[in-house]
Design an enzyme around this catalytic site. Structure first.
Site, PDB file in Angstrom:
ATOM      1  N   ASP A   1       0.858  -1.189   0.000  1.00 37.27           N
ATOM      2  CA  ASP A   1       0.000   0.000   0.000  1.00 37.27           C
ATOM      3  C   ASP A   1       0.897   1.243   0.000  1.00 37.27           C
ATOM      4  OD1 ASP A   1      -3.185   0.600   1.060  1.00 37.27           O
ATOM      5  OD2 ASP A   1      -1.721   2.219   1.110  1.00 37.27           O
ATOM      6  N   ILE A   2       0.559   2.198  -0.848  1.00 39.31           N
ATOM      7  CA  ILE A   2       1.389   3.403  -1.008  1.00 39.31           C
ATOM      8  C   ILE A   2       1.360   4.278   0.248  1.00 39.31           C
ATOM      9  CG2 ILE A   2      -0.317   5.019  -1.970  1.00 39.31           C
ATOM     10  CD1 ILE A   2       1.701   5.613  -4.207  1.00 39.31           C
TER      11      ILE A   2
ATOM     12  N   GLY B   1     -15.392   3.651   3.831  1.00 39.75           N
ATOM     13  CA  GLY B   1     -14.009   4.078   3.666  1.00 39.75           C
ATOM     14  C   GLY B   1     -13.348   3.608   2.381  1.00 39.75           C
ATOM     15  N   GLN B   2     -14.118   2.986   1.484  1.00 42.33           N
ATOM     16  CA  GLN B   2     -13.499   2.541   0.227  1.00 42.33           C
ATOM     17  C   GLN B   2     -13.165   3.754  -0.635  1.00 42.33           C
ATOM     18  OE1 GLN B   2     -15.751  -0.310  -2.140  1.00 42.33           O
ATOM     19  NE2 GLN B   2     -14.028  -0.633  -3.540  1.00 42.33           N
TER      20      GLN B   2
ATOM     21  N   HIS C   1     -10.081  -4.848  -3.385  1.00 42.98           N
ATOM     22  CA  HIS C   1      -8.746  -5.104  -2.833  1.00 42.98           C
ATOM     23  C   HIS C   1      -8.874  -5.539  -1.392  1.00 42.98           C
ATOM     24  CE1 HIS C   1      -9.739  -0.829  -2.388  1.00 42.98           C
ATOM     25  NE2 HIS C   1      -9.123  -0.889  -1.217  1.00 42.98           N
ATOM     26  N   LEU C   2      -7.943  -6.394  -1.019  1.00 42.06           N
ATOM     27  CA  LEU C   2      -7.865  -6.933   0.329  1.00 42.06           C
ATOM     28  C   LEU C   2      -6.626  -6.322   0.980  1.00 42.06           C
ATOM     29  CD1 LEU C   2      -8.782  -9.166   2.386  1.00 42.06           C
ATOM     30  CD2 LEU C   2      -7.432 -10.783   1.031  1.00 42.06           C
ATOM     31  N   HIS C   3      -6.827  -5.644   2.112  1.00 37.75           N
ATOM     32  CA  HIS C   3      -5.687  -5.119   2.860  1.00 37.75           C
ATOM     33  C   HIS C   3      -5.113  -6.255   3.715  1.00 37.75           C
ATOM     34  CE1 HIS C   3      -6.556  -0.741   2.262  1.00 37.75           C
ATOM     35  NE2 HIS C   3      -7.793  -1.171   2.117  1.00 37.75           N
TER      36      HIS C   3
HETATM   37  P1  AMP Z   1      -9.528   1.620   0.463  1.00 33.94           P
HETATM   38  O1  AMP Z   1      -9.648   2.811   1.377  1.00 33.94           O
HETATM   39  O2  AMP Z   1      -9.917   0.326   1.114  1.00 33.94           O
HETATM   40  O3  AMP Z   1     -10.216   1.845  -0.870  1.00 33.94           O
HETATM   41  O4  AMP Z   1      -7.984   1.456   0.179  1.00 33.94           O
HETATM   42  C1  AMP Z   1      -7.353   1.972  -0.948  1.00 33.94           C
HETATM   43  C2  AMP Z   1      -5.895   1.875  -0.656  1.00 33.94           C
HETATM   44  O5  AMP Z   1      -5.181   1.973  -1.867  1.00 33.94           O
HETATM   45  C3  AMP Z   1      -5.385   3.003   0.258  1.00 33.94           C
HETATM   46  O6  AMP Z   1      -4.862   2.420   1.446  1.00 33.94           O
HETATM   47  C4  AMP Z   1      -4.309   3.684  -0.592  1.00 33.94           C
HETATM   48  O7  AMP Z   1      -3.198   4.079   0.161  1.00 33.94           O
HETATM   49  C5  AMP Z   1      -3.959   2.604  -1.607  1.00 33.94           C
HETATM   50  N1  AMP Z   1      -3.436   3.099  -2.877  1.00 33.94           N
HETATM   51  C6  AMP Z   1      -3.959   4.042  -3.686  1.00 33.94           C
HETATM   52  N2  AMP Z   1      -3.211   4.192  -4.788  1.00 33.94           N
HETATM   53  C7  AMP Z   1      -2.181   3.313  -4.684  1.00 33.94           C
HETATM   54  C8  AMP Z   1      -1.064   2.974  -5.504  1.00 33.94           C
HETATM   55  N3  AMP Z   1      -0.825   3.603  -6.672  1.00 33.94           N
HETATM   56  N4  AMP Z   1      -0.223   2.008  -5.079  1.00 33.94           N
HETATM   57  C9  AMP Z   1      -0.430   1.385  -3.909  1.00 33.94           C
HETATM   58  N5  AMP Z   1      -1.471   1.642  -3.094  1.00 33.94           N
HETATM   59  C10 AMP Z   1      -2.329   2.593  -3.468  1.00 33.94           C
END
Ligand code: AMP
Length: 106
Positions: A31-32, A92-93, A99-101
């Site tokens: 995750d960035i 919070g999406q 995607h799975l954290h």
């Molecule tokens: P969510 O809030 O569950 O939709 O999570 C989206 C996640 O994607 C966030 O934690 C962001 O930090 C991550 N994210 C967004 N863009 C990128 C990227 N280019 N590379 C890696 N992670 C990303």
């Protein structure tokens, strides 16, 4: 492939990410904006905006996402970790590509 989707672009290698795992269905990268010491994402290659958009037959993909989570957790030496999927803006999406954290406890 959704041309406006950041995770589709990562999947197509149009946006760089450190790919830690890849197979025919999924890939995993950090995750960035990490919210834990180790924080990876597991995404399907197929553009599925949210869990609510899953179709019959997607179980191969969603099942694989969990197996990939286990593999990347092991790769990063995490015997214990948290898995999170946010569904919808209110929850919070932010990125509308499933995607799975995968997060370390600390
Ligand atoms: P969510 O809030 O569950 O939709 O999570 C989206 C996640 O994607 C966030 O934690 C962001 O930090 C991550 N994210 C967004 N863009 C990128 C990227 N280019 N590379 C890696 N992670 C990303």
């Amino acid at each position: 492939m959704d041309k406006d989707c950041v995770f589709c672009k990562i999947s197509a290698k149009e946006i760089p990410a450190k790919i830690e795992y890849e197979d025919e269905y999924c890939l995993s990268f950090p995750d960035i904006n990490p919210r834990a010491k180790t924080h990876l994402l597991v995404i399907p290659k197929k553009h599925i905006p949210t869990i609510n958009d899953l179709e019959d037959g997607d179980e191969k993909i969603t099942g694989r996402m969990l197996t990939v989570a286990k593999k990347v957790a092991a790769k990063f030496n995490m015997p214990s970790y948290r898995l999170l999927i946010s569904v919808g803006k209110e929850a919070g999406q932010e990125v509308f590509h499933l995607h799975l954290h995968v997060m370390s406890p600390h």
